[in-house]
Design a protein around this motif. Structure first.
Motif, PDB file in Angstrom:
ATOM      1  N   ALA A 130      41.765  35.700  44.483  1.00  0.00           N
ATOM      2  CA  ALA A 130      41.159  36.922  45.013  1.00  0.00           C
ATOM      3  C   ALA A 130      39.891  37.319  44.278  1.00  0.00           C
ATOM      4  O   ALA A 130      39.137  38.179  44.756  1.00  0.00           O
ATOM      5  N   GLY A 131      39.643  36.718  43.109  1.00  0.00           N
ATOM      6  CA  GLY A 131      38.426  37.069  42.374  1.00  0.00           C
ATOM      7  C   GLY A 131      38.648  37.022  40.879  1.00  0.00           C
ATOM      8  O   GLY A 131      39.551  36.338  40.378  1.00  0.00           O
ATOM      9  N   ASP A 132      37.835  37.771  40.146  1.00  0.00           N
ATOM     10  CA  ASP A 132      37.922  37.837  38.694  1.00  0.00           C
ATOM     11  C   ASP A 132      39.244  38.522  38.307  1.00  0.00           C
ATOM     12  O   ASP A 132      39.470  39.685  38.649  1.00  0.00           O
ATOM     13  N   PRO A 133      40.143  37.818  37.599  1.00  0.00           N
ATOM     14  CA  PRO A 133      41.446  38.421  37.269  1.00  0.00           C
ATOM     15  C   PRO A 133      41.337  39.742  36.525  1.00  0.00           C
ATOM     16  O   PRO A 133      42.207  40.602  36.675  1.00  0.00           O
ATOM     17  N   ILE A 134      40.294  39.922  35.719  1.00  0.00           N
ATOM     18  CA  ILE A 134      40.129  41.184  35.001  1.00  0.00           C
ATOM     19  C   ILE A 134      40.009  42.346  35.986  1.00  0.00           C
ATOM     20  O   ILE A 134      40.523  43.440  35.760  1.00  0.00           O
ATOM     21  N   GLU A 135      39.345  42.107  37.099  1.00  0.00           N
ATOM     22  CA  GLU A 135      39.183  43.142  38.117  1.00  0.00           C
ATOM     23  C   GLU A 135      40.377  43.189  39.056  1.00  0.00           C
ATOM     24  O   GLU A 135      40.801  44.273  39.491  1.00  0.00           O
ATOM     25  N   VAL A 136      40.951  42.028  39.357  1.00  0.00           N
ATOM     26  CA  VAL A 136      41.939  41.933  40.438  1.00  0.00           C
ATOM     27  C   VAL A 136      43.354  42.321  40.000  1.00  0.00           C
ATOM     28  O   VAL A 136      44.100  42.934  40.774  1.00  0.00           O
ATOM     29  N   LEU A 137      43.753  41.999  38.763  1.00  0.00           N
ATOM     30  CA  LEU A 137      45.133  42.262  38.346  1.00  0.00           C
ATOM     31  C   LEU A 137      45.563  43.723  38.496  1.00  0.00           C
ATOM     32  O   LEU A 137      46.666  43.997  38.973  1.00  0.00           O
ATOM     33  N   PRO A 138      44.724  44.703  38.099  1.00  0.00           N
ATOM     34  CA  PRO A 138      45.152  46.088  38.338  1.00  0.00           C
ATOM     35  C   PRO A 138      45.414  46.373  39.811  1.00  0.00           C
ATOM     36  O   PRO A 138      46.342  47.125  40.150  1.00  0.00           O
ATOM     37  N   CYS A 139      44.629  45.771  40.699  1.00  0.00           N
ATOM     38  CA  CYS A 139      44.835  45.957  42.129  1.00  0.00           C
ATOM     39  C   CYS A 139      46.140  45.310  42.582  1.00  0.00           C
ATOM     40  O   CYS A 139      46.857  45.843  43.432  1.00  0.00           O
ATOM     41  N   LEU A 229      45.323  39.582  28.542  1.00  0.00           N
ATOM     42  CA  LEU A 229      46.296  38.630  28.013  1.00  0.00           C
ATOM     43  C   LEU A 229      46.585  37.524  29.022  1.00  0.00           C
ATOM     44  O   LEU A 229      46.594  36.346  28.699  1.00  0.00           O
ATOM     45  N   PHE A 230      46.826  37.916  30.264  1.00  0.00           N
ATOM     46  CA  PHE A 230      47.186  36.949  31.292  1.00  0.00           C
ATOM     47  C   PHE A 230      46.102  35.894  31.492  1.00  0.00           C
ATOM     48  O   PHE A 230      46.394  34.745  31.818  1.00  0.00           O
ATOM     49  N   THR A 231      44.849  36.296  31.343  1.00  0.00           N
ATOM     50  CA  THR A 231      43.762  35.373  31.663  1.00  0.00           C
ATOM     51  C   THR A 231      43.278  34.557  30.470  1.00  0.00           C
ATOM     52  O   THR A 231      42.405  33.711  30.613  1.00  0.00           O
ATOM     53  N   ASP A 232      43.859  34.786  29.289  1.00  0.00           N
ATOM     54  CA  ASP A 232      43.498  33.987  28.123  1.00  0.00           C
ATOM     55  C   ASP A 232      44.275  32.670  28.172  1.00  0.00           C
ATOM     56  O   ASP A 232      45.517  32.683  28.145  1.00  0.00           O
ATOM     57  N   PRO A 233      43.591  31.520  28.241  1.00  0.00           N
ATOM     58  CA  PRO A 233      44.299  30.234  28.330  1.00  0.00           C
ATOM     59  C   PRO A 233      45.173  29.943  27.123  1.00  0.00           C
ATOM     60  O   PRO A 233      46.089  29.126  27.195  1.00  0.00           O
ATOM     61  N   ASP A 234      44.924  30.611  25.999  1.00  0.00           N
ATOM     62  CA  ASP A 234      45.694  30.395  24.780  1.00  0.00           C
ATOM     63  C   ASP A 234      46.924  31.285  24.708  1.00  0.00           C
ATOM     64  O   ASP A 234      47.755  31.152  23.810  1.00  0.00           O
ATOM     65  N   PHE A 235      47.080  32.216  25.667  1.00  0.00           N
ATOM     66  CA  PHE A 235      48.140  33.198  25.601  1.00  0.00           C
ATOM     67  C   PHE A 235      49.526  32.546  25.743  1.00  0.00           C
ATOM     68  O   PHE A 235      49.784  31.786  26.663  1.00  0.00           O
ATOM     69  N   THR A 236      50.423  32.861  24.817  1.00  0.00           N
ATOM     70  CA  THR A 236      51.805  32.377  24.846  1.00  0.00           C
ATOM     71  C   THR A 236      52.709  33.421  24.227  1.00  0.00           C
ATOM     72  O   THR A 236      52.343  34.048  23.227  1.00  0.00           O
ATOM     73  N   VAL A 237      53.871  33.644  24.819  1.00  0.00           N
ATOM     74  CA  VAL A 237      54.897  34.482  24.200  1.00  0.00           C
ATOM     75  C   VAL A 237      55.680  33.595  23.250  1.00  0.00           C
ATOM     76  O   VAL A 237      56.298  32.612  23.667  1.00  0.00           O
TER      77      VAL A 237
END
Length: 243
Positions: A130-139, A229-237
């Motif tokens: 849908a687009g840039d995740p930084i903009e789209v995730l809140p939507c 966090l979601f869009t960082d490729p290094d992100f891991t729990v």
């Protein structure tokens, strides 16, 4: 009770009102009870409810019996609502932070977001489409709260959860079977959780609406939006220090 209120707040057919019932017992004594919740549905139904953390004392039991009968006499419904599952309550608490219309973003973004999930797909894949995740995730979170999109909220809401169109139900999902990346079961954002982000291991120390507050081993800290966090490729729990 806060979690049950979020469930009612999310239902577009419900509006809340306070109320108190008065009645006379068999000896003619006046008794009263104020249910914690009263809602009016669009079809005219009027459910009343209490949200006890336990079974309650003798007074609560007797009041429950009287209120149940009184509601039945006038065509209303009374229920004692048990506490929500921890994962469902955490998911609703998170999505509630995105209920405000501002999270729908720029004009027509919601249309693009809903269109991206016409075919059920993982949250992060549809978001990226849908687009840039930084903009789209809140939507996306806004659409999930308002029912424009659907996901199994009994499963931890993380980046690979399946999201589909309004009314969709995932036939392959089992209650509580979700697992966040890194092998950590349950809701990933809780105090004590350790995550890998931007090449550094952090610990979650607080949650405030849309932000996760992190602290590093050297004492440095920052508040990060979930979409970052979601869009960082290094992100891991990684795990949790909370027993």
């Amino acid at each position: 009770m806060r979690a049950q209120l979020m469930v009612l707040d999310r239902d577009p057919d419900v509006t809340g009102r306070p109320g108190r019932l008065l009645w006379r017992n068999r000896r003619g004594q006046v008794r009263s009870w104020a249910p914690q919740l009263f809602a009016r549905r669009s079809d005219g139904a009027a459910p009343l409810a209490d949200c006890p953390g336990h079974s309650g004392g003798e007074r609560a039991v007797k009041a429950s019996e009287a209120v149940t009968q009184a509601c039945a006499d006038i065509g209303w419904i009374y229920r004692r609502i048990p506490p929500l599952d921890d994962v469902l309550a955490a998911n609703l608490k998170w999505l509630a932070g995105y209920c405000h219309p501002r999270n729908a973003g720029r004009p027509k973004l919601i249309v693009v977001v809903v269109g991206a999930f016409t075919r059920p797909r993982p949250l992060i894949e549809g978001t990226a489409a849908a687009g840039d995740p930084i903009e789209v995730l809140p939507c996306v979170f806004h659409a999930l709260w308002h029912g424009r999109l659907t996901a199994d909220l009994d499963t931890p809401l993380y980046e690979r959860i399946l999201v589909g169109p309004q009314g969709w139900s995932d036939p392959g999902t089992k209650r509580g079977a979700g697992r966040a990346r890194g092998g950590v079961p349950g809701w990933p954002w809780r105090v004590g959780t350790r995550v890998r982000f931007c090449g550094v291991t952090w610990q979650v120390v607080a949650l405030s609406r849309q932000e996760i507050h992190l602290v590093s081993p050297n004492g440095g800290g920052q508040a990060v939006l979930a979409e970052h966090l979601f869009t960082d490729p290094d992100f891991t729990v990684i795990g949790t220090d909370v027993p």
